[in-house]
Scaffold this motif. Structure first.
Motif, PDB file in Angstrom:
ATOM      1  N   TYR A   1      27.101  16.359 -12.318  1.00  0.00           N
ATOM      2  CA  TYR A   1      27.007  14.902 -12.379  1.00  0.00           C
ATOM      3  C   TYR A   1      25.771  14.481 -13.181  1.00  0.00           C
ATOM      4  N   GLU A   2      24.648  15.135 -12.930  1.00  0.00           N
ATOM      5  CA  GLU A   2      23.401  14.765 -13.596  1.00  0.00           C
ATOM      6  C   GLU A   2      23.537  14.828 -15.116  1.00  0.00           C
ATOM      7  N   ARG A   3      24.191  15.849 -15.635  1.00  0.00           N
ATOM      8  CA  ARG A   3      24.379  15.968 -17.084  1.00  0.00           C
ATOM      9  C   ARG A   3      25.430  14.995 -17.590  1.00  0.00           C
ATOM     10  N   SER A   4      26.408  14.698 -16.779  1.00  0.00           N
ATOM     11  CA  SER A   4      27.503  13.827 -17.208  1.00  0.00           C
ATOM     12  C   SER A   4      27.155  12.347 -17.128  1.00  0.00           C
ATOM     13  N   ALA A   5      26.148  11.976 -16.351  1.00  0.00           N
ATOM     14  CA  ALA A   5      25.780  10.567 -16.201  1.00  0.00           C
ATOM     15  C   ALA A   5      25.412   9.942 -17.546  1.00  0.00           C
ATOM     16  N   ALA A   6      24.677  10.671 -18.376  1.00  0.00           N
ATOM     17  CA  ALA A   6      24.313  10.140 -19.697  1.00  0.00           C
ATOM     18  C   ALA A   6      25.551   9.946 -20.569  1.00  0.00           C
ATOM     19  N   ASP A   7      26.551  10.803 -20.397  1.00  0.00           N
ATOM     20  CA  ASP A   7      27.800  10.648 -21.148  1.00  0.00           C
ATOM     21  C   ASP A   7      28.522   9.366 -20.731  1.00  0.00           C
ATOM     22  N   MET A   8      28.516   9.065 -19.432  1.00  0.00           N
ATOM     23  CA  MET A   8      29.176   7.842 -18.962  1.00  0.00           C
ATOM     24  C   MET A   8      28.438   6.605 -19.485  1.00  0.00           C
TER      25      MET A   8
ATOM     26  N   ILE B   1      42.981  10.712 -25.532  1.00  0.00           N
ATOM     27  CA  ILE B   1      42.346  10.538 -26.835  1.00  0.00           C
ATOM     28  C   ILE B   1      40.935  11.104 -26.768  1.00  0.00           C
ATOM     29  N   ALA B   2      40.633  12.116 -27.586  1.00  0.00           N
ATOM     30  CA  ALA B   2      39.330  12.777 -27.578  1.00  0.00           C
ATOM     31  C   ALA B   2      38.228  11.814 -28.019  1.00  0.00           C
ATOM     32  N   VAL B   3      37.087  11.911 -27.335  1.00  0.00           N
ATOM     33  CA  VAL B   3      35.927  11.079 -27.614  1.00  0.00           C
ATOM     34  C   VAL B   3      34.692  11.964 -27.579  1.00  0.00           C
ATOM     35  N   GLU B   4      33.762  11.751 -28.510  1.00  0.00           N
ATOM     36  CA  GLU B   4      32.518  12.526 -28.505  1.00  0.00           C
ATOM     37  C   GLU B   4      31.499  11.902 -27.560  1.00  0.00           C
ATOM     38  N   VAL B   5      30.748  12.761 -26.877  1.00  0.00           N
ATOM     39  CA  VAL B   5      29.692  12.322 -25.964  1.00  0.00           C
ATOM     40  C   VAL B   5      28.430  13.140 -26.235  1.00  0.00           C
ATOM     41  N   PRO B   6      27.251  12.627 -25.846  1.00  0.00           N
ATOM     42  CA  PRO B   6      25.985  13.318 -26.149  1.00  0.00           C
ATOM     43  C   PRO B   6      25.901  14.762 -25.667  1.00  0.00           C
ATOM     44  N   SER B   7      26.478  15.075 -24.515  1.00  0.00           N
ATOM     45  CA  SER B   7      26.369  16.441 -23.993  1.00  0.00           C
ATOM     46  C   SER B   7      27.189  17.436 -24.800  1.00  0.00           C
ATOM     47  N   GLY B   8      28.163  16.943 -25.540  1.00  0.00           N
ATOM     48  CA  GLY B   8      29.040  17.831 -26.302  1.00  0.00           C
ATOM     49  C   GLY B   8      30.237  18.334 -25.512  1.00  0.00           C
ATOM     50  N   GLN B   9      30.317  17.974 -24.222  1.00  0.00           N
ATOM     51  CA  GLN B   9      31.470  18.419 -23.441  1.00  0.00           C
ATOM     52  C   GLN B   9      32.743  17.762 -23.968  1.00  0.00           C
ATOM     53  N   ALA B  10      33.870  18.389 -23.704  1.00  0.00           N
ATOM     54  CA  ALA B  10      35.166  17.833 -24.102  1.00  0.00           C
ATOM     55  C   ALA B  10      35.508  16.681 -23.163  1.00  0.00           C
ATOM     56  N   VAL B  11      35.721  15.497 -23.730  1.00  0.00           N
ATOM     57  CA  VAL B  11      36.066  14.301 -22.962  1.00  0.00           C
ATOM     58  C   VAL B  11      37.184  13.589 -23.696  1.00  0.00           C
ATOM     59  N   ALA B  12      38.183  13.117 -22.949  1.00  0.00           N
ATOM     60  CA  ALA B  12      39.296  12.396 -23.554  1.00  0.00           C
ATOM     61  C   ALA B  12      39.659  11.191 -22.700  1.00  0.00           C
TER      62      ALA B  12
ATOM     63  N   SER C   1      35.199   6.659 -15.179  1.00  0.00           N
ATOM     64  CA  SER C   1      35.366   7.857 -14.358  1.00  0.00           C
ATOM     65  C   SER C   1      35.639   9.049 -15.246  1.00  0.00           C
ATOM     66  N   LEU C   2      35.089  10.173 -14.827  1.00  0.00           N
ATOM     67  CA  LEU C   2      35.374  11.465 -15.438  1.00  0.00           C
ATOM     68  C   LEU C   2      36.056  12.304 -14.367  1.00  0.00           C
ATOM     69  N   SER C   3      37.119  12.956 -14.729  1.00  0.00           N
ATOM     70  CA  SER C   3      37.848  13.816 -13.795  1.00  0.00           C
ATOM     71  C   SER C   3      38.145  15.129 -14.491  1.00  0.00           C
ATOM     72  N   ASP C   4      38.090  16.222 -13.744  1.00  0.00           N
ATOM     73  CA  ASP C   4      38.355  17.520 -14.378  1.00  0.00           C
ATOM     74  C   ASP C   4      39.840  17.723 -14.669  1.00  0.00           C
ATOM     75  N   ARG C   5      40.686  16.808 -14.187  1.00  0.00           N
ATOM     76  CA  ARG C   5      42.132  16.857 -14.439  1.00  0.00           C
ATOM     77  C   ARG C   5      42.666  15.442 -14.253  1.00  0.00           C
ATOM     78  N   PRO C   6      43.804  15.133 -14.844  1.00  0.00           N
ATOM     79  CA  PRO C   6      44.382  13.802 -14.604  1.00  0.00           C
ATOM     80  C   PRO C   6      44.746  13.647 -13.127  1.00  0.00           C
ATOM     81  N   VAL C   7      44.362  12.518 -12.567  1.00  0.00           N
ATOM     82  CA  VAL C   7      44.683  12.179 -11.180  1.00  0.00           C
ATOM     83  C   VAL C   7      45.214  10.750 -11.203  1.00  0.00           C
ATOM     84  N   ALA C   8      46.367  10.538 -10.619  1.00  0.00           N
ATOM     85  CA  ALA C   8      46.942   9.196 -10.585  1.00  0.00           C
ATOM     86  C   ALA C   8      45.997   8.252  -9.850  1.00  0.00           C
ATOM     87  N   PHE C   9      45.832   7.067 -10.394  1.00  0.00           N
ATOM     88  CA  PHE C   9      44.939   6.076  -9.805  1.00  0.00           C
ATOM     89  C   PHE C   9      45.337   5.785  -8.358  1.00  0.00           C
ATOM     90  N   GLY C  10      44.342   5.819  -7.474  1.00  0.00           N
ATOM     91  CA  GLY C  10      44.573   5.499  -6.073  1.00  0.00           C
ATOM     92  C   GLY C  10      45.084   6.644  -5.223  1.00  0.00           C
TER      93      GLY C  10
END
Length: 154
Positions: free
Chosen positions: A88-95, A34-45, A120-129
């Motif tokens: 990471y530095e730019r993405s921390a504010a998004d988290m 599910i897409a969500v908006e964040v301050p940096s403008g990067q695509a996050v879901a 958590s932010l991941s560049d691709r889906p990764v199964a938990f654990g």
């Protein structure tokens, strides 16, 4: 947009509450992030929400896919210093924003009181654990409070 994201995310916890897994309640939206908006403008879901009692207390894990994130060590200094590199530095504010704008409302609406929230932010889906050496993942932990998210260092 934050209200729209919250409305779309709410069914996730309903699914997790119906799960019969004792340690981890897993919720997904039919496998579609599910897409969500964040301050940096990067695509996050939002990819999934996990309720985990394995550390001896309830933790809520909000797992997002952010395809543009990059490890600083993997990009050239010129790119890492540019405003386009999603380090990471730019993405921390998004988290931080995701915790304040989405997670707290989610917890209130479903009367959840976790001791910690992990975003958590991941560049691709990764199964938990599971391990994926090719994946880039950023994590932040927070203690939810009535007036906001309190950052907790790992």
């Amino acid at each position: 947009m934050a209200q729209l994201a919250r409305d779309l995310v709410m069914p996730l916890v309903a699914l997790s509450m119906m799960a019969s897994l004792p340690a981890v309640a897993r919720a997904q939206s039919a496998g579609k992030p599910i897409a969500v908006e964040v301050p940096s403008g990067q695509a996050v879901a939002l990819n999934e929400v996990l309720l985990d009692e394995s550390p001896g207390e309830l933790w809520a894990r909000f797992r997002f896919v952010a395809p543009a994130i990059e490890r600083s060590a993997d990009v050239s200094d010129a790119v890492a210093k540019s405003s386009e590199a999603m380090t990471y530095e730019r993405s921390a504010a998004d988290m931080d924003h995701l915790c304040e704008s989405l997670v707290l409302d989610y917890l209130r609406r479903f009367d959840l009181a976790p001791a910690r929230v992990v975003i958590s932010l991941s560049d691709r889906p990764v199964a938990f654990g599971t391990k994926d050496a090719e994946a880039t993942q950023f994590f932040e932990a927070y203690r939810p409070a009535s007036d906001g998210c309190i950052w907790e260092a790992f």
